[in-house]
Write a protein that holds these residues in place. Structure first.
Motif, PDB file in Angstrom:
ATOM      1  N   ASP A   1       0.844  -1.194   0.000  1.00  0.00           N
ATOM      2  CA  ASP A   1       0.000   0.000   0.000  1.00  0.00           C
ATOM      3  C   ASP A   1       0.882   1.247   0.000  1.00  0.00           C
ATOM      4  N   PRO A   2       1.010   1.946  -1.126  1.00  0.00           N
ATOM      5  CA  PRO A   2       1.888   3.128  -1.191  1.00  0.00           C
ATOM      6  C   PRO A   2       1.551   4.194  -0.150  1.00  0.00           C
ATOM      7  N   ALA A   3       0.263   4.406   0.129  1.00  0.00           N
ATOM      8  CA  ALA A   3      -0.124   5.416   1.118  1.00  0.00           C
ATOM      9  C   ALA A   3       0.321   4.996   2.520  1.00  0.00           C
ATOM     10  N   ALA A   4       0.207   3.705   2.837  1.00  0.00           N
ATOM     11  CA  ALA A   4       0.627   3.212   4.147  1.00  0.00           C
ATOM     12  C   ALA A   4       2.148   3.318   4.297  1.00  0.00           C
ATOM     13  N   ARG A   5       2.869   3.006   3.231  1.00  0.00           N
ATOM     14  CA  ARG A   5       4.321   3.137   3.271  1.00  0.00           C
ATOM     15  C   ARG A   5       4.723   4.580   3.538  1.00  0.00           C
ATOM     16  N   ALA A   6       4.103   5.507   2.840  1.00  0.00           N
ATOM     17  CA  ALA A   6       4.414   6.925   3.022  1.00  0.00           C
ATOM     18  C   ALA A   6       4.072   7.382   4.443  1.00  0.00           C
ATOM     19  N   ALA A   7       2.956   6.898   4.976  1.00  0.00           N
ATOM     20  CA  ALA A   7       2.550   7.277   6.334  1.00  0.00           C
ATOM     21  C   ALA A   7       3.554   6.755   7.360  1.00  0.00           C
ATOM     22  N   LEU A   8       3.998   5.526   7.185  1.00  0.00           N
ATOM     23  CA  LEU A   8       4.982   4.946   8.101  1.00  0.00           C
ATOM     24  C   LEU A   8       6.282   5.745   8.058  1.00  0.00           C
ATOM     25  N   ILE A   9       6.762   6.028   6.875  1.00  0.00           N
ATOM     26  CA  ILE A   9       8.019   6.764   6.743  1.00  0.00           C
ATOM     27  C   ILE A   9       7.901   8.157   7.354  1.00  0.00           C
ATOM     28  N   ALA A  10       6.779   8.827   7.128  1.00  0.00           N
ATOM     29  CA  ALA A  10       6.581  10.160   7.714  1.00  0.00           C
ATOM     30  C   ALA A  10       6.610  10.091   9.235  1.00  0.00           C
ATOM     31  N   ARG A  11       5.966   9.070   9.810  1.00  0.00           N
ATOM     32  CA  ARG A  11       5.983   8.914  11.268  1.00  0.00           C
ATOM     33  C   ARG A  11       7.409   8.660  11.770  1.00  0.00           C
ATOM     34  N   LEU A  12       8.158   7.847  11.050  1.00  0.00           N
ATOM     35  CA  LEU A  12       9.521   7.537  11.473  1.00  0.00           C
ATOM     36  C   LEU A  12      10.425   8.763  11.385  1.00  0.00           C
ATOM     37  N   VAL A  13      10.267   9.557  10.352  1.00  0.00           N
ATOM     38  CA  VAL A  13      11.061  10.785  10.219  1.00  0.00           C
ATOM     39  C   VAL A  13      10.759  11.730  11.374  1.00  0.00           C
ATOM     40  N   ASP A  14       9.481  11.907  11.692  1.00  0.00           N
ATOM     41  CA  ASP A  14       9.096  12.784  12.795  1.00  0.00           C
ATOM     42  C   ASP A  14       9.639  12.268  14.126  1.00  0.00           C
ATOM     43  N   LEU A  15       9.568  10.965  14.329  1.00  0.00           N
ATOM     44  CA  LEU A  15      10.057  10.372  15.572  1.00  0.00           C
ATOM     45  C   LEU A  15      11.566  10.550  15.709  1.00  0.00           C
ATOM     46  N   ALA A  16      12.291  10.342  14.617  1.00  0.00           N
ATOM     47  CA  ALA A  16      13.747  10.504  14.650  1.00  0.00           C
ATOM     48  C   ALA A  16      14.133  11.930  15.002  1.00  0.00           C
ATOM     49  N   ARG A  17      13.417  12.888  14.449  1.00  0.00           N
ATOM     50  CA  ARG A  17      13.702  14.296  14.768  1.00  0.00           C
ATOM     51  C   ARG A  17      13.394  14.595  16.234  1.00  0.00           C
ATOM     52  N   ALA A  18      12.292  14.061  16.728  1.00  0.00           N
ATOM     53  CA  ALA A  18      11.893  14.330  18.112  1.00  0.00           C
ATOM     54  C   ALA A  18      12.839  13.688  19.118  1.00  0.00           C
ATOM     55  N   LYS A  19      13.316  12.491  18.809  1.00  0.00           N
ATOM     56  CA  LYS A  19      14.137  11.735  19.759  1.00  0.00           C
ATOM     57  C   LYS A  19      15.636  11.844  19.497  1.00  0.00           C
ATOM     58  N   GLY A  20      16.019  12.399  18.364  1.00  0.00           N
ATOM     59  CA  GLY A  20      17.438  12.501  18.049  1.00  0.00           C
ATOM     60  C   GLY A  20      18.054  11.209  17.541  1.00  0.00           C
ATOM     61  N   TYR A  21      17.244  10.317  16.976  1.00  0.00           N
ATOM     62  CA  TYR A  21      17.789   9.067  16.444  1.00  0.00           C
ATOM     63  C   TYR A  21      18.635   9.332  15.207  1.00  0.00           C
ATOM     64  N   GLY A  22      19.642   8.491  15.002  1.00  0.00           N
ATOM     65  CA  GLY A  22      20.484   8.619  13.818  1.00  0.00           C
ATOM     66  C   GLY A  22      19.897   7.929  12.595  1.00  0.00           C
ATOM     67  N   GLY A  23      18.741   7.328  12.740  1.00  0.00           N
ATOM     68  CA  GLY A  23      18.079   6.610  11.655  1.00  0.00           C
ATOM     69  C   GLY A  23      17.415   5.371  12.221  1.00  0.00           C
ATOM     70  N   TYR A  24      17.267   4.349  11.392  1.00  0.00           N
ATOM     71  CA  TYR A  24      16.607   3.119  11.813  1.00  0.00           C
ATOM     72  C   TYR A  24      17.263   1.911  11.153  1.00  0.00           C
ATOM     73  N   ILE A  25      17.094   0.758  11.806  1.00  0.00           N
ATOM     74  CA  ILE A  25      17.433  -0.527  11.194  1.00  0.00           C
ATOM     75  C   ILE A  25      16.115  -1.265  10.990  1.00  0.00           C
ATOM     76  N   PHE A  26      15.813  -1.595   9.751  1.00  0.00           N
ATOM     77  CA  PHE A  26      14.551  -2.271   9.430  1.00  0.00           C
ATOM     78  C   PHE A  26      14.732  -3.781   9.500  1.00  0.00           C
ATOM     79  N   ASP A  27      13.790  -4.444  10.163  1.00  0.00           N
ATOM     80  CA  ASP A  27      13.838  -5.895  10.332  1.00  0.00           C
ATOM     81  C   ASP A  27      12.435  -6.459  10.136  1.00  0.00           C
ATOM     82  N   LEU A  28      11.981  -6.437   8.889  1.00  0.00           N
ATOM     83  CA  LEU A  28      10.683  -7.018   8.558  1.00  0.00           C
ATOM     84  C   LEU A  28      10.928  -8.434   8.045  1.00  0.00           C
ATOM     85  N   GLU A  29      10.304  -9.400   8.697  1.00  0.00           N
ATOM     86  CA  GLU A  29      10.578 -10.803   8.381  1.00  0.00           C
ATOM     87  C   GLU A  29       9.296 -11.553   8.041  1.00  0.00           C
ATOM     88  N   ASN A  30       9.487 -12.788   7.539  1.00  0.00           N
ATOM     89  CA  ASN A  30       8.380 -13.654   7.115  1.00  0.00           C
ATOM     90  C   ASN A  30       7.554 -13.007   6.014  1.00  0.00           C
TER      91      ASN A  30
END
Length: 200
Positions: free
Chosen positions: A139-168
């Protein structure tokens, strides 16, 4: 590799240092950005033509007291800490974020200031939720929503990025996964953050 175990009660560690959890308003700053939030690059060789020093990356889970004790014992040796703090919470890009003041304080007080790249995963109830990840990646809209949330969270918390671990993942979702990672990488790069990925 994720080791699954029952949830254990929290462990209060007695630390000789006065640890204070970082707040968004008062992070340690270096030219406007917390030094511990930068995802490091591989160090240059110590001798000309020699091998570069590999990065030391530690994975951590909040629900295991042994994991917290290990983090405290080895934090000085780590370039990157990847806590299992960001779980997919729906097929439309929703996330559930784990709050862990003890680990945040340990990382913030570390003299070497390791970068924090939380693990983004699809694990729930001792299993990887393939249906949820498949629906999200398709779902392209869901992907965009997830990425937007992650970008906002990284800015708020000072994260250097993320490691993605989607399995199965299904074969179709596995084909879509690299495109999603590229999309996340491009969005995070705008604020000098990185997207890494685990691979089987």
């Amino acid at each position: 590799t994720l080791a699954l175990s029952p949830r254990l009660p929290g462990l209060t560690l007695k630390d000789p240092h006065n640890l204070t959890a970082l707040h968004v308003e008062t992070p340690r700053r270096d030219h406007g950005k917390p030094a511990w939030s930068r995802a490091p690059r591989r160090a240059a060789p110590t001798t000309p033509g020699g091998p570069a020093r590999p990065l030391s990356i530690g994975f951590y889970v909040s629900w295991d007291a042994n994991s917290r004790a290990s983090l405290a014992a080895h934090i000085r040796q780590l370039d990157v800490v990847s806590p299992q703090w960001v779980a997919l919470a729906g097929a439309k890009g929703e996330i559930e974020v784990t709050a862990d003041r003890q680990a945040t304080a340990l990382i913030a007080a570390a003299p070497n200031k390791p970068a924090v790249l939380p693990l983004v995963h699809n694990s729930a109830n001792a299993a990887f939720d393939s249906a949820q990840a498949d629906a999200l990646l398709g779902d392209p809209a869901a992907r965009a929503a997830l990425i937007a949330r992650l970008v906002d969270l990284a800015r708020a918390k000072g994260y250097g990025g993320y490691i993605f671990d989607l399995e199965n993942l299904s074969p179709r979702a596995a084909r879509l996964y690299p495109g999603f990672i590229a999309q996340a990488r491009a969005a995070l790069a705008r604020s000098d953050r990185q997207a890494w990925v685990t691979a089987p």
